[in-house]
Design a protein around this motif. Structure first.
Motif: not given
Length: 140
Positions: A95-96, A114-122
């Motif tokens: 997000c930052l 942000i969505l792609s980053n979050s999917i990657g984090a999962i």
């Protein structure tokens, strides 16, 4: 008490923590590159190349940070909940980055990043869990 960094358990953590910090700087270098300096991205049919790269980058961040948190010697919140803290670190860092990008020439804020980053984090959490479950009797 002495110097805690000289104890073997802390040195082992520092080794993995350094990998996480280096990866954070790699991410910053990649995401803060001005738009005109980015080479053309290949076109993929199923998902965009950009989405894939974001997911891989943040999966790697979570994988490295969760490994570092799990290797802490003391019984801290980070050690007890490495998946939660790794995801939170990754999410807020992503997000930052998106908040800062509009101030970089040729870059923009993008909710899909942000969505792609979050999917990657999962995916990273799943990779750490899978590795620790199948490949190590003593955790990660």
């Amino acid at each position: 008490m002495g110097n805690k960094a000289s104890k073997p358990g802390n040195l082992r953590f520092i080794r993995y923590d350094i990998l996480t910090l280096i990866w954070i700087f790699v991410i910053m270098g990649l995401t803060f590159t001005p738009g005109p300096n980015i080479p053309p991205l290949p076109h993929w049919e199923l998902i965009s190349f950009d989405t894939f790269v974001h997911a891989v980058i943040f999966a790697t961040l979570v994988f490295l940070s969760a490994n570092a948190f799990k290797r802490l010697k003391e019984n801290s919140l980070l050690k007890r909940h490495p998946f939660v803290f790794s995801f939170v670190l990754s999410f807020f860092f992503g997000c930052l980055i998106e908040i800062i990008q509009p101030y970089i020439p040729g870059r923009t804020f993008d909710y899909y990043d942000i969505l792609s980053n979050s999917i990657g984090a999962i995916i990273g959490i799943f990779a750490v869990f899978t590795r620790s479950y199948f490949f190590s009797s003593s955790g990660i």
